[in-house]
Design a protein around this motif. Structure first.
Motif, short mmCIF file in Angstrom:
data_model
loop_
_atom_site.label_atom_id
_atom_site.label_comp_id
_atom_site.label_asym_id
_atom_site.label_seq_id
_atom_site.Cartn_x
_atom_site.Cartn_y
_atom_site.Cartn_z
N LEU A 183 42.63 36.48 35.69
CA LEU A 183 42.62 36.55 37.05
C LEU A 183 41.45 35.92 37.66
O LEU A 183 41.06 36.53 39.07
N LYS A 184 40.90 34.84 37.42
CA LYS A 184 39.92 34.25 37.98
C LYS A 184 39.78 33.87 39.36
O LYS A 184 39.06 33.79 40.41
N ASP A 185 41.35 33.54 39.57
CA ASP A 185 41.76 33.30 41.04
C ASP A 185 42.15 34.24 41.87
O ASP A 185 42.69 33.99 43.22
N ALA A 186 42.13 35.55 41.49
CA ALA A 186 42.75 36.69 42.12
C ALA A 186 41.69 37.06 43.10
O ALA A 186 40.38 36.96 42.82
N THR A 187 41.86 38.02 44.02
CA THR A 187 41.01 38.74 44.89
C THR A 187 41.61 40.09 45.24
O THR A 187 42.66 40.30 45.01
N PHE A 188 40.60 40.98 45.68
CA PHE A 188 40.73 42.43 45.87
C PHE A 188 40.10 42.83 47.13
O PHE A 188 39.20 42.49 47.53
N SER A 189 41.16 43.56 47.94
CA SER A 189 40.39 44.28 49.18
C SER A 189 40.69 45.66 48.75
O SER A 189 41.34 46.21 47.80
N GLY A 190 39.92 46.54 49.77
CA GLY A 190 39.73 48.06 49.36
C GLY A 190 38.24 48.68 49.25
O GLY A 190 37.48 48.05 49.86
N THR A 191 38.27 49.97 48.86
CA THR A 191 36.94 50.69 48.68
C THR A 191 36.56 50.99 47.54
O THR A 191 37.19 51.31 46.51
N ILE A 192 35.04 51.14 47.47
CA ILE A 192 34.54 51.99 46.24
C ILE A 192 33.76 52.91 46.77
O ILE A 192 33.12 52.80 47.73
N LYS A 193 33.81 54.25 46.24
CA LYS A 193 33.26 55.41 46.87
C LYS A 193 32.66 56.20 45.79
O LYS A 193 32.90 55.82 44.60
N ALA A 194 31.81 57.11 46.12
CA ALA A 194 31.16 57.83 45.14
C ALA A 194 30.77 59.52 45.87
O ALA A 194 30.68 59.44 47.15
N GLY A 195 31.37 60.42 45.17
CA GLY A 195 30.97 61.80 45.90
C GLY A 195 31.30 62.62 44.80
O GLY A 195 31.40 62.58 43.48
N ARG A 262 31.22 61.29 40.85
CA ARG A 262 32.35 60.84 40.74
C ARG A 262 32.63 59.36 41.49
O ARG A 262 32.14 59.50 42.60
N VAL A 263 32.66 58.44 40.75
CA VAL A 263 32.83 57.06 41.34
C VAL A 263 34.33 56.87 41.41
O VAL A 263 35.03 56.80 40.05
N GLU A 264 35.02 56.33 42.55
CA GLU A 264 36.40 56.14 42.50
C GLU A 264 36.80 54.73 43.30
O GLU A 264 35.97 54.43 44.24
N TYR A 265 37.76 53.94 43.00
CA TYR A 265 38.09 52.74 43.76
C TYR A 265 39.65 52.90 44.26
O TYR A 265 40.35 53.10 43.41
N SER A 266 39.95 52.02 45.17
CA SER A 266 41.24 52.07 45.62
C SER A 266 41.28 50.39 46.37
O SER A 266 40.72 50.27 47.33
N LEU A 267 42.13 49.89 45.13
CA LEU A 267 41.93 48.24 45.52
C LEU A 267 43.46 47.61 45.73
O LEU A 267 44.41 48.11 45.04
N THR A 268 43.42 46.54 46.38
CA THR A 268 44.70 45.96 46.77
C THR A 268 44.63 44.32 46.23
O THR A 268 43.77 43.93 46.82
N PRO A 269 45.37 44.14 45.14
CA PRO A 269 45.29 42.62 44.74
C PRO A 269 45.83 41.48 45.44
O PRO A 269 47.08 41.84 45.85
N THR A 270 45.40 40.42 45.59
CA THR A 270 46.13 39.32 45.95
C THR A 270 46.09 38.29 44.74
O THR A 270 44.91 37.66 44.36
N PHE A 271 47.21 37.79 44.17
CA PHE A 271 47.34 37.10 43.11
C PHE A 271 47.45 35.78 43.40
O PHE A 271 48.30 35.61 44.57
N ASN A 272 46.82 34.65 42.95
CA ASN A 272 46.78 33.26 43.20
C ASN A 272 46.76 32.49 41.93
O ASN A 272 45.86 31.62 42.00
N PHE A 273 47.90 32.85 41.11
CA PHE A 273 47.58 31.98 39.71
C PHE A 273 47.81 30.43 39.96
O PHE A 273 48.82 30.21 40.67
N GLN A 274 47.03 29.56 39.38
CA GLN A 274 47.34 28.15 39.41
C GLN A 274 47.90 27.65 38.30
O GLN A 274 48.04 26.43 38.41
N ASN A 275 47.86 28.42 37.21
CA ASN A 275 48.61 27.74 35.92
C ASN A 275 49.31 28.84 35.20
O ASN A 275 48.75 30.06 35.27
N ALA A 276 50.19 28.41 34.35
CA ALA A 276 50.77 29.38 33.51
C ALA A 276 50.09 29.89 32.51
O ALA A 276 50.35 31.33 32.09
#
Length: 458
Positions: A183-195, A262-276
């Protein structure tokens, strides 16, 4: 051993009385009384402990616990040999979540000339959200309980509650690491929370990223602890991270004293694979890992004066048996000698060494069988000193408390005599426990006889 103290005075006085009686050749008198001028020492013991021996990596690992797939506690320091550093811990949480790989991706990988753009789009359409959580186990009461002996009468540590309510953490740091095979070329948007695990709607946002400035994937951080489970801050700081987390907000959340942090996260991935090869590695593992590092220094703000009724009880060492080892209220082994002691005849010699940096005051107290207090003596701490010097007791700064004849009478005639040590910790905005912070205590009763004891009376 139990009866040693009990028999000590009795044997001494009786042996001397019998010697005087049988060596006398005159007629048996109406009565025989002895004027005794003697001094006896009754040591109560000495002990010194480092706070770092009471709050250990092993104890925190057990007390904090966690339902994460992987949780580990380490000691954290800048210099292993510098004992004046603040006592710190590194808490590592690893959450591994499996993802479902679309059949279309597997089919494309098995065909000749895999189309990476189509694979990236297919994975992005199938894995639109990636969520996870971990209950950290961080709870100030649990940390304080790790310092104390087990108390079967208070397994939940309720006696710590007043202390917990007046202490706040500070200077906490935290980082997040998003990791995964291929996953080295992937990125994620979203939030990390604690409560509070029971109120995550009001959780604090520790980090938030958009597609324009996303969380990046990094290698899982590996640590090299020494034999004492210590890791260097420089080693931790050198690891590439996906994001720093807001330590101040995390501290605020902890200081609200949630039952379960608790720590929780909600992330949206963007995949950008460069090789098989990377695609195959990800499809084979089917996992995305999130690692959370929390740097927890024992740095506090004490919001109000803390009063501890019985320090020994708090530490699980409450005195519950008579200090003179008497069998019961009718046991006069000690009380029958009470007339021998005049004002100032009994002193408590003591040394309370304090190198914690706290402003402390304390009292020695005792109550009779009806709950009436009859001993209330202020004792003082010697700051910045150690109880031992070159392996021997360092009593240069010892202090003494005197007791009146009336107090001695009450001590000797009250059963059981179970003294307590109360303590007050002063309010402060900045207090840190160092790696060499220690408490040391030494005490001994000194008894000087100067009265008359009746040995014989017709």
């Amino acid at each position: 051993m139990k009866r040693d103290k009990k028999l000590f005075l009795k044997r001494a006085f009786c042996a001397f009385g019998l010697f005087m009686f049988f060596s006398c050749k005159m007629e048996i008198p109406e009565s025989v009384s002895l004027k005794l001028d003697s001094e006896f020492g009754v040591p109560l013991g000495d002990t010194e402990f480092l706070i770092s021996d009471k709050i250990t990596v092993e104890d925190l690992q057990e007390k904090l616990g966690s339902d994460s797939n992987d949780m580990q506690v380490y000691g954290l320091c800048e210099n292993v040999n510098d004992k004046t550093e603040i006592l710190k811990f590194l808490l590592k949480y690893k959450i591994s979540e499996e993802v479902e790989i679309p059949d279309a991706v597997s089919a494309m990988l098995n065909s000749d000339g895999a189309n990476l753009t189509q694979i990236n789009n297919s994975l992005g359409a199938a894995i639109t959200e990636f969520n996870g959580e971990v209950d950290t186990g961080i709870n100030l009461k649990s940390i304080l309980m790790s310092m104390s002996s087990e108390d079967e009468n208070d397994p939940d540590g309720n006696k710590f509650q007043e202390i917990v309510d007046k202490i706040e953490f500070k200077d906490i740091k935290a980082n997040a690491y998003i990791c995964g095979e291929g996953l080295k070329d992937a990125t994620f948007s979203g939030t990390i929370k604690a409560g509070d695990a029971n109120d995550m709607e009001n959780a604090q946002v520790l980090a938030e990223k958009t597609a324009g400035d996303p969380f990046k994937v990094v290698d899982e951080p590996s640590l090299n602890p020494n034999e004492d489970s210590l890791v260097l801050e420089s080693d931790v700081n050198s690891k590439p991270k996906s994001s720093e987390l807001d330590g101040d907000k995390l501290a605020q959340t902890i200081n609200r004293r949630p039952e379960e942090l608790r720590v929780e996260y909600s992330l949206t991935p963007t995949f950008n694979f460069q090789n098989a090869d990377d695609v195959n590695a990800f499809v084979s593992s089917k996992k995305i890992d999130v690692v959370i590092f929390i740097e927890l220094p024992l740095s506090f703000k004490i919001t109000d004066d803390i009063e501890i009724d019985d320090v020994l009880d708090l530490a699980g060492n409450k005195i519950e048996d008579d200090l003179f080892n008497r069998d019961g209220a009718d046991d006069d082994t000690i009380s029958k000698f009470s007339d021998l002691f005049e004002d100032g005849a009994m002193t408590l010699d003591y040394l309370f060494a304090n190198s914690t940096g706290l402003s402390l005051s304390a009292k020695i107290k005792a109550k009779d069988e009806h709950g009436n207090e009859f001993v209330n003596k202020e004792v003082s701490f010697v700051d910045g000193t150690s109880l031992y010097k070159n392996g021997s007791l360092n009593l240069e700064s010892k202090k003494s408390i005197g007791f009146t004849a009336e107090e001695i009478q009450r001590i000797f005639t009250s059963y059981p005599f179970c003294p307590q040590i109360s303590m007050e910790i002063k309010k402060t905005d900045d207090f840190s426990i160092k790696r060499d912070s220690a408490f040391g205590t030494w005490a001994a009763f000194t008894l000087k006889t100067g009265g008359t004891y009746s040995v014989w009376k017709k």
